[in-house]
Design a protein around this motif. Structure first.
Motif, short mmCIF file in Angstrom:
data_model
loop_
_atom_site.label_atom_id
_atom_site.label_comp_id
_atom_site.label_asym_id
_atom_site.label_seq_id
_atom_site.Cartn_x
_atom_site.Cartn_y
_atom_site.Cartn_z
N VAL A 366 1.14 -0.93 0.01
CA VAL A 366 -0.02 -0.03 -0.04
C VAL A 366 1.06 1.47 -0.31
N ARG A 367 0.51 2.30 -1.10
CA ARG A 367 0.86 3.60 -1.07
C ARG A 367 -0.07 4.32 -0.23
N ILE A 368 1.72 5.84 1.03
CA ILE A 368 1.12 6.02 1.40
C ILE A 368 1.09 7.41 1.07
N GLY A 369 0.09 8.23 0.85
CA GLY A 369 -0.24 9.60 0.31
C GLY A 369 0.23 10.73 1.55
N VAL A 370 0.00 10.41 2.13
CA VAL A 370 0.18 11.04 3.69
C VAL A 370 0.98 11.05 4.76
N GLY A 371 1.89 11.33 4.91
CA GLY A 371 2.66 11.15 6.31
C GLY A 371 3.98 9.74 6.06
N SER A 372 4.47 9.31 6.59
CA SER A 372 5.62 8.97 6.81
C SER A 372 5.29 7.29 6.81
N ALA A 373 6.07 5.72 6.22
CA ALA A 373 5.36 4.48 6.31
C ALA A 373 6.27 4.23 7.58
N ASN A 374 7.13 4.21 7.93
CA ASN A 374 7.39 4.20 9.33
C ASN A 374 6.50 4.68 10.28
N GLU A 375 6.22 5.77 10.77
CA GLU A 375 4.93 6.02 11.60
C GLU A 375 3.72 5.54 11.33
N LEU A 376 3.67 5.16 10.03
CA LEU A 376 2.34 5.00 10.10
C LEU A 376 2.59 3.05 10.91
N THR A 377 3.30 2.21 10.24
CA THR A 377 3.43 1.43 11.25
C THR A 377 3.52 1.02 12.68
N LYS A 378 4.77 2.06 12.71
CA LYS A 378 4.03 1.95 14.39
C LYS A 378 3.20 2.22 15.23
N ARG A 379 2.16 2.94 14.67
CA ARG A 379 1.33 3.39 14.96
C ARG A 379 0.02 1.69 14.70
N LEU A 380 0.19 1.21 13.70
CA LEU A 380 -0.50 0.31 13.67
C LEU A 380 0.23 -0.91 14.87
N ARG A 381 1.04 -1.20 14.93
CA ARG A 381 1.81 -2.16 16.13
C ARG A 381 1.73 -1.29 17.12
N HIS A 382 1.49 -0.55 17.80
CA HIS A 382 1.60 0.17 19.36
C HIS A 382 0.19 -0.13 19.38
N GLU A 383 -0.72 0.70 18.46
CA GLU A 383 -2.42 0.91 19.14
C GLU A 383 -3.19 -0.19 18.75
N HIS A 384 -2.17 -1.46 18.00
CA HIS A 384 -3.81 -2.11 17.38
C HIS A 384 -2.79 -2.99 17.34
N GLY A 385 -1.36 -3.94 17.40
CA GLY A 385 -0.81 -5.28 17.62
C GLY A 385 -0.82 -5.39 16.36
N VAL A 386 -1.18 -5.05 15.35
CA VAL A 386 -0.86 -5.26 13.73
C VAL A 386 0.72 -5.25 13.46
N ILE A 387 1.49 -6.49 12.95
CA ILE A 387 3.05 -6.38 12.70
C ILE A 387 2.85 -6.52 10.84
N ALA A 388 2.81 -5.20 10.21
CA ALA A 388 3.21 -4.53 8.80
C ALA A 388 4.65 -4.61 8.68
N ASP A 389 5.23 -4.07 7.53
CA ASP A 389 6.61 -3.38 7.33
C ASP A 389 6.28 -2.44 6.65
N ALA A 390 7.17 -1.11 6.43
CA ALA A 390 7.42 -0.32 5.60
C ALA A 390 9.07 0.27 5.60
N ARG A 391 8.40 0.25 3.71
CA ARG A 391 10.01 0.72 2.70
C ARG A 391 9.83 1.80 3.07
N GLU A 392 10.46 3.18 4.24
CA GLU A 392 10.33 4.07 3.26
C GLU A 392 10.37 4.81 1.91
N PRO A 393 9.66 5.60 1.36
CA PRO A 393 9.20 6.68 2.02
C PRO A 393 7.77 6.59 2.50
#
Ligand SMILES: *Cc1c(COP(=O)(O)O)cnc(C)c1O
Length: 425
Positions: A366-393
């Motif tokens: 998934v390409r994200i149009g706003v914000g950073s991929a790292n930030e999004l995966t951190k929130r998915l992990r810490h707020e929802h227990g979802v582990i995905a992985d980011a490839r910046e940007p």
């Protein structure tokens, strides 16, 4: 009426997969006890069987010392042979064409010693522009090793403007036009970033027809999609075992060399004592006698404790079988795609993986149009227990793995994305 979550649970009841054979990490965030693990494309989960098998090998060393080479429960001298047949079945190869050894990039180099032999105007190496950096560095350093300028030697295939993935016809066209300058075509079978599954047989045929050597990096393909390397006439291939093959971080890797290159007039090759015929290894002669198999590419005696986890994992793939795994993979990834379609419709998110299931494995990027991929995966992990992985940007990768992922994991991804990324309307 069922909620979407109840529907996911119902799918899991009728199509359960093999999650019970794996350790799933605790979530320590969100509403569920276990993580929703969508990062098996990066590091597969640990099979429950691995620990005891590994400990049995370790105990043999404690009990037997040097005598374990011949007397261990799984004797160390021929240990790697236990991995050969299941690895060959996994990639559609003959056992003589397959060996498990070293790690992926090391194997790519050893294979290029044999298969990248620039001569005359045929010097170029074709890779994808979105090749994994290790592959890119490897081919550039190979060019330099031959005294060539990497910028002039390495051709990077780009998608058409405005597109995210390569078209087979564009690769085939390039080979038809410029193939006489190509010494080596080395592509990812499944692209690590976009999840695109290349048409391996068509591109292999086009490359070979142009007189090039065709190698495949199957890091994201082995254990993810069905492969038939022998029948597709691939020259060589290499893959790692820690992604879809669940053999642990830095696990030993696999190598394929097509039968037509075995035996015959010797290719240039780096050798060591494991390159020589096993029966003559202890004759201690000064000149090697390599077998007419890919084992001639082995160099050192292998790390036994690293072989156990690969063996355990390959047994799992053998017992479930790639056809059944691929069938469940198509169902699971199709399900995640439908859920993502709903979430991405009114959010700055775009699935860049091909929509045609025949042109992808289990991963959706998934390409994200706003914000950073790292930030999004951190929130998915810490707020929802979802582990995905980011490839910046801007890429986040989700891989529902057919062995252990669930429909409920897919639902959790969509639910977490909806809660984390603000809708635009
Ligand atoms: C994961 C991956 C690698 C990693 O290389 P190692 O040698 O295993 O560290 C290399 N190439 C590709 C395409 C990969 O996906």
């Amino acid at each position: 009426m069922h909620t979407p979550e109840e529907e996911a649970r119902a799918h899991d009841a009728t199509d359960p997969g093999h999650r019970h054979l794996f350790h799933v990490p605790p979530a320590e965030a969100g509403r569920y006890p276990e993580v929703a693990y969508l990062a098996g494309n990066s590091l597969g989960l640990q099979p429950r069987a691995t620990r005891d098998e590994l400990l049995a090998d370790l105990d043999d060393w404690r009990r037997l010392g040097v005598e374990g080479h011949l007397e261990a429960g799984r004797p160390w001298l021929p240990y790697h042979e236990l991995l050969t047949a299941p690895a060959a079945r996994l990639v559609g190869a003959l056992p003589t064409e397959t060996v498990v050894m070293n790690s992926l990039t090391v194997n790519l180099h050893l294979l290029m010693v044999s298969f990248y032999r620039p001569a005359g105007e045929r010097t170029r190496i074709v890779i994808e522009d979105s090749a994994f950096p290790s592959d890119s560095y490897a081919v550039r350093s190979q060019a330099r090793f031959h005294g060539l300028d990497p910028d002039a030697t390495v051709v990077r295939l780009k998608p058409r403007p405005g597109e995210d993935t390569l078209r087979t016809e564009d690769v085939v066209d390039l080979l038809a036009r410029e193939g006489h300058t190509v010494a080596l075509l080395l592509l990812g079978g499944v692209n690590y970033l976009t999840g695109e599954l290349m048409d391996i047989p068509a591109i292999t045929a086009a490359g070979r027809a142009a007189g090039a050597v065709v190698g495949w990096d199957l890091a994201h393909a082995a254990g993810n999609v069905p492969l038939a390397l022998h029948d597709w006439d691939v020259d060589f291939a290499a893959w790692c075992s820690y992604k879809y093959l669940n053999s642990g971080p830095g696990a030993l890797a696999g190598v394929f060399v097509h039968e037509r290159h075995l035996g015959g007039p010797a290719l240039p090759r780096f050798e060591g004592w494991w390159s020589t015929e096993a029966a003559t290894r202890f004759e201690m002669t000064p000149v090697s006698r390599p077998p007419a198999t890919v084992e001639a590419w082995q160099i050192s005696n292998p790390p036994i404790f690293a072989m156990g986890p690969v063996r355990t994992s390959l047994e799992l793939f053998d017992s479930v079988g790639m056809p059944a795994l691929r069938a469940r993979s198509l169902r699971l990834t199709g399900y995640l795609e439908r859920l993502l379609d709903e979430v991405t419709a009114d959010r700055p998110l775009t699935v860049v993986t091909p929509r045609d299931p025949a042109r992808r494995g289990c991963q959706l990027s998934v390409r994200i149009g706003v914000g950073s991929a790292n930030e999004l995966t951190k929130r998915l992990r810490h707020e929802h227990g979802v582990i995905a992985d980011a490839r910046e940007p801007d890429i986040v990768r989700f891989a529902p793995v057919p062995l252990y992922s669930t429909y409920h994991d897919c639902w959790r991804v969509a639910d977490a994305l909806a809660a984390t990324v603000e809708a635009t309307s």
